[in-house]
Write a protein that holds these residues in place. Structure first.
Motif, PDB file in Angstrom:
ATOM      1  N   LEU A   1      91.031 130.791 126.223  1.00  0.00           N
ATOM      2  CA  LEU A   1      91.314 129.483 126.864  1.00  0.00           C
ATOM      3  C   LEU A   1      90.479 128.612 126.208  1.00  0.00           C
ATOM      4  CD1 LEU A   1      91.405 129.688 130.831  1.00  0.00           C
ATOM      5  CD2 LEU A   1      93.215 129.106 129.345  1.00  0.00           C
ATOM      6  N   VAL A   2      89.153 129.054 125.580  1.00  0.00           N
ATOM      7  CA  VAL A   2      88.294 128.020 124.715  1.00  0.00           C
ATOM      8  C   VAL A   2      88.931 127.961 123.547  1.00  0.00           C
ATOM      9  CG1 VAL A   2      86.253 127.787 123.447  1.00  0.00           C
ATOM     10  CG2 VAL A   2      86.221 128.683 125.972  1.00  0.00           C
ATOM     11  N   ILE A   3      89.546 129.128 122.826  1.00  0.00           N
ATOM     12  CA  ILE A   3      90.043 129.056 121.373  1.00  0.00           C
ATOM     13  C   ILE A   3      91.254 128.356 121.337  1.00  0.00           C
ATOM     14  CG2 ILE A   3      91.104 130.623 119.760  1.00  0.00           C
ATOM     15  CD1 ILE A   3      89.377 132.793 120.539  1.00  0.00           C
ATOM     16  N   VAL A   4      92.044 128.364 122.657  1.00  0.00           N
ATOM     17  CA  VAL A   4      93.056 127.651 122.652  1.00  0.00           C
ATOM     18  C   VAL A   4      92.818 126.237 122.680  1.00  0.00           C
ATOM     19  CG1 VAL A   4      95.325 127.033 123.966  1.00  0.00           C
ATOM     20  CG2 VAL A   4      94.602 129.522 123.531  1.00  0.00           C
ATOM     21  N   ALA A   5      91.842 125.696 123.569  1.00  0.00           N
ATOM     22  CA  ALA A   5      91.653 124.412 123.643  1.00  0.00           C
ATOM     23  C   ALA A   5      91.183 123.785 122.229  1.00  0.00           C
ATOM     24  CB  ALA A   5      90.414 124.322 124.914  1.00  0.00           C
ATOM     25  N   ALA A   6      90.423 124.573 121.451  1.00  0.00           N
ATOM     26  CA  ALA A   6      89.804 124.367 120.171  1.00  0.00           C
ATOM     27  C   ALA A   6      91.001 123.957 119.045  1.00  0.00           C
ATOM     28  CB  ALA A   6      88.762 125.485 119.418  1.00  0.00           C
ATOM     29  N   VAL A   7      91.971 125.042 119.263  1.00  0.00           N
ATOM     30  CA  VAL A   7      93.327 124.907 118.367  1.00  0.00           C
ATOM     31  C   VAL A   7      94.007 123.426 118.790  1.00  0.00           C
ATOM     32  CG1 VAL A   7      95.626 125.776 117.857  1.00  0.00           C
ATOM     33  CG2 VAL A   7      93.751 127.217 118.212  1.00  0.00           C
ATOM     34  N   TYR A   8      94.107 123.182 120.130  1.00  0.00           N
ATOM     35  CA  TYR A   8      94.647 121.861 120.327  1.00  0.00           C
ATOM     36  C   TYR A   8      93.834 120.669 119.850  1.00  0.00           C
ATOM     37  CZ  TYR A   8      97.459 124.356 123.732  1.00  0.00           C
ATOM     38  OH  TYR A   8      98.618 125.361 124.201  1.00  0.00           O
ATOM     39  N   VAL A   9      92.484 120.675 119.989  1.00  0.00           N
ATOM     40  CA  VAL A   9      91.696 119.604 119.508  1.00  0.00           C
ATOM     41  C   VAL A   9      91.829 119.649 117.918  1.00  0.00           C
ATOM     42  CG1 VAL A   9      89.165 118.974 118.930  1.00  0.00           C
ATOM     43  CG2 VAL A   9      90.088 119.863 121.226  1.00  0.00           C
ATOM     44  N   LEU A  10      91.866 120.661 117.171  1.00  0.00           N
ATOM     45  CA  LEU A  10      92.283 120.694 115.761  1.00  0.00           C
ATOM     46  C   LEU A  10      93.348 120.106 115.483  1.00  0.00           C
ATOM     47  CD1 LEU A  10      90.408 124.198 114.660  1.00  0.00           C
ATOM     48  CD2 LEU A  10      89.856 121.677 113.828  1.00  0.00           C
ATOM     49  N   PHE A  11      94.549 120.462 116.119  1.00  0.00           N
ATOM     50  CA  PHE A  11      95.891 120.031 115.675  1.00  0.00           C
ATOM     51  C   PHE A  11      96.020 118.415 116.118  1.00  0.00           C
ATOM     52  CE2 PHE A  11      99.833 118.531 117.670  1.00  0.00           C
ATOM     53  CZ  PHE A  11     100.626 118.525 116.720  1.00  0.00           C
TER      54      PHE A  11
ATOM     55  N   VAL B   1      98.953 117.936 103.149  1.00  0.00           N
ATOM     56  CA  VAL B   1      97.675 118.706 103.654  1.00  0.00           C
ATOM     57  C   VAL B   1      97.522 118.699 104.935  1.00  0.00           C
ATOM     58  CG1 VAL B   1      95.367 119.210 103.481  1.00  0.00           C
ATOM     59  CG2 VAL B   1      96.414 118.655 101.359  1.00  0.00           C
ATOM     60  N   PHE B   2      97.593 117.490 105.584  1.00  0.00           N
ATOM     61  CA  PHE B   2      97.358 117.479 107.121  1.00  0.00           C
ATOM     62  C   PHE B   2      98.840 117.909 107.809  1.00  0.00           C
ATOM     63  CE2 PHE B   2      94.083 114.204 106.326  1.00  0.00           C
ATOM     64  CZ  PHE B   2      92.998 114.983 107.111  1.00  0.00           C
ATOM     65  N   LYS B   3      99.724 117.897 106.998  1.00  0.00           N
ATOM     66  CA  LYS B   3     101.034 118.182 107.929  1.00  0.00           C
ATOM     67  C   LYS B   3     100.989 119.856 107.868  1.00  0.00           C
ATOM     68  CE  LYS B   3     105.818 117.059 108.260  1.00  0.00           C
ATOM     69  NZ  LYS B   3     106.509 118.534 108.588  1.00  0.00           N
ATOM     70  N   ALA B   4     100.689 120.488 106.772  1.00  0.00           N
ATOM     71  CA  ALA B   4     100.640 121.871 106.539  1.00  0.00           C
ATOM     72  C   ALA B   4      99.254 122.340 107.750  1.00  0.00           C
ATOM     73  CB  ALA B   4     100.034 122.325 105.195  1.00  0.00           C
ATOM     74  N   LEU B   5      98.420 121.740 107.818  1.00  0.00           N
ATOM     75  CA  LEU B   5      97.194 122.253 108.653  1.00  0.00           C
ATOM     76  C   LEU B   5      97.727 122.145 110.338  1.00  0.00           C
ATOM     77  CD1 LEU B   5      94.179 120.519 107.090  1.00  0.00           C
ATOM     78  CD2 LEU B   5      94.787 123.051 107.171  1.00  0.00           C
ATOM     79  N   SER B   6      98.474 120.960 110.371  1.00  0.00           N
ATOM     80  CA  SER B   6      99.141 120.850 111.954  1.00  0.00           C
ATOM     81  C   SER B   6     100.027 122.012 112.119  1.00  0.00           C
ATOM     82  CB  SER B   6      99.787 119.563 111.784  1.00  0.00           C
ATOM     83  OG  SER B   6      98.927 118.278 111.627  1.00  0.00           O
ATOM     84  N   SER B   7     100.764 122.360 111.371  1.00  0.00           N
ATOM     85  CA  SER B   7     101.947 123.560 111.563  1.00  0.00           C
ATOM     86  C   SER B   7     101.102 124.775 111.450  1.00  0.00           C
ATOM     87  CB  SER B   7     103.025 123.327 110.509  1.00  0.00           C
ATOM     88  OG  SER B   7     103.786 122.400 110.496  1.00  0.00           O
TER      89      SER B   7
ATOM     90  N   PHE C   1     100.183 126.090 115.215  1.00  0.00           N
ATOM     91  CA  PHE C   1     101.185 126.714 115.753  1.00  0.00           C
ATOM     92  C   PHE C   1     101.172 128.086 115.424  1.00  0.00           C
ATOM     93  CE2 PHE C   1     101.661 122.344 116.462  1.00  0.00           C
ATOM     94  CZ  PHE C   1     101.665 122.402 118.056  1.00  0.00           C
ATOM     95  N   VAL C   2     101.310 128.357 114.185  1.00  0.00           N
ATOM     96  CA  VAL C   2     101.228 129.744 113.608  1.00  0.00           C
ATOM     97  C   VAL C   2     100.046 130.645 114.303  1.00  0.00           C
ATOM     98  CG1 VAL C   2     101.076 131.398 111.741  1.00  0.00           C
ATOM     99  CG2 VAL C   2     102.461 129.201 111.693  1.00  0.00           C
ATOM    100  N   PHE C   3      98.895 129.966 114.071  1.00  0.00           N
ATOM    101  CA  PHE C   3      97.724 130.773 114.943  1.00  0.00           C
ATOM    102  C   PHE C   3      97.687 130.892 116.451  1.00  0.00           C
ATOM    103  CE2 PHE C   3      93.718 130.494 116.773  1.00  0.00           C
ATOM    104  CZ  PHE C   3      92.811 131.702 116.116  1.00  0.00           C
ATOM    105  N   LEU C   4      98.350 129.812 116.978  1.00  0.00           N
ATOM    106  CA  LEU C   4      98.449 129.840 118.283  1.00  0.00           C
ATOM    107  C   LEU C   4      99.488 131.037 118.730  1.00  0.00           C
ATOM    108  CD1 LEU C   4      97.858 128.686 121.120  1.00  0.00           C
ATOM    109  CD2 LEU C   4      99.537 126.908 120.845  1.00  0.00           C
ATOM    110  N   ALA C   5     100.661 130.938 118.406  1.00  0.00           N
ATOM    111  CA  ALA C   5     101.492 132.200 118.465  1.00  0.00           C
ATOM    112  C   ALA C   5     100.830 133.621 118.175  1.00  0.00           C
ATOM    113  CB  ALA C   5     102.825 132.082 117.368  1.00  0.00           C
TER     114      ALA C   5
END
Length: 237
Positions: free
Chosen positions: A8-18, A39-45, A48-52
């Protein structure tokens, strides 16, 4: 900290980064800063690859169908990430990247139910309706991109309509798949209005359509990534 809380902490961190990456992407797009936009569009996408991947490995016991579905969805999200980069440099390369993503989505949805002749006719009718709209719409010029867009249209419509078969499962987690398929189709339909090679909107019009397309696109990516967090293949409706 147990594994569930850690996830849950990791997922929350991913959302903050997104949120940070997406904000950076929209600001850079607003000011027309090409390289930072990419760059920012690639990092945003990439979020979700990491979250999956995170959701997939969090499911300890997986059915064979869910495992196959998950791998194909992960590949689709990866190809979408690659396409997000390529499309900024070459529109045809970007379309081909998203075409690979849609093929992976389609193959993932075949795990729900095999295609039927009725389904094929429906895809043909809907895709042709979209192409006719594009052809007669005064804002869109398909002269240079008709062939790649026509090929892509059949796959994006096909995968969106095939995602509806997820409703055959009892588990409500499968509903995320259907919503994601519809959102992805909506995103692609509106994105064409901000592709400068085929549509010349005003600056304000471009900002509105591009923002709407990206919001629906990332909502779809979120739902696809989230669908890997629970094996919904066990029970049929």
């Amino acid at each position: 900290m147990n594994s569930s809380k850690k996830n849950l902490v990791i997922v929350a961190a991913v959302y903050v980064l997104f949120a940070a990456f997406f904000a950076g992407y929209r600001v850079c797009y607003f000011y027309g800063e090409f390289f930072r936009t990419v760059v920012f569009k690639a990092l945003s996408s990439a979020c979700f690859v990491f979250l999956a991947a995170l959701n997939f490995f969090a499911v300890k016991e997986k059915s064979a169908g869910f495992r196959r579905y998950s791998i194909k969805i992960f590949l689709a999200l990866f190809f979408s990430l690659v396409a997000d980069i390529f499309i900024k440099y070459n529109i045809v390369a970007g379309i081909l990247g998203f075409l690979l993503a849609q093929i992976c989505f389609f193959l993932a949805f075949i795990e729900f139910k095999k295609p039927t002749f009725k389904y094929a006719l429906l895809v043909l009718a809907v895709a042709c309706a979209f192409l006719v709209f594009d052809w007669i719409c005064p804002l869109i010029d398909l002269e240079k991109l008709f062939v790649p867009l026509a090929a892509y249209s059949f796959f994006v419509v096909g995968s969106a309509l095939k995602s509806v078969d997820a409703l055959s499962f009892k588990n409500k987690a499968s509903y995320f798949v259907v919503a994601a398929g519809v959102l992805f189709l909506t995103s692609d339909f509106t994105l064409q209005f901000s592709v400068h090679e085929e549509c010349k909107l005003s600056w304000a019009g471009d900002q509105i359509m591009n923002n709407f397309s990206n919001v629906t696109y990332y909502a779809a990516q979120f739902l696809f990534a989230h669908s890997l967090g629970k094996d919904f293949f066990e029970e049929k409706a």
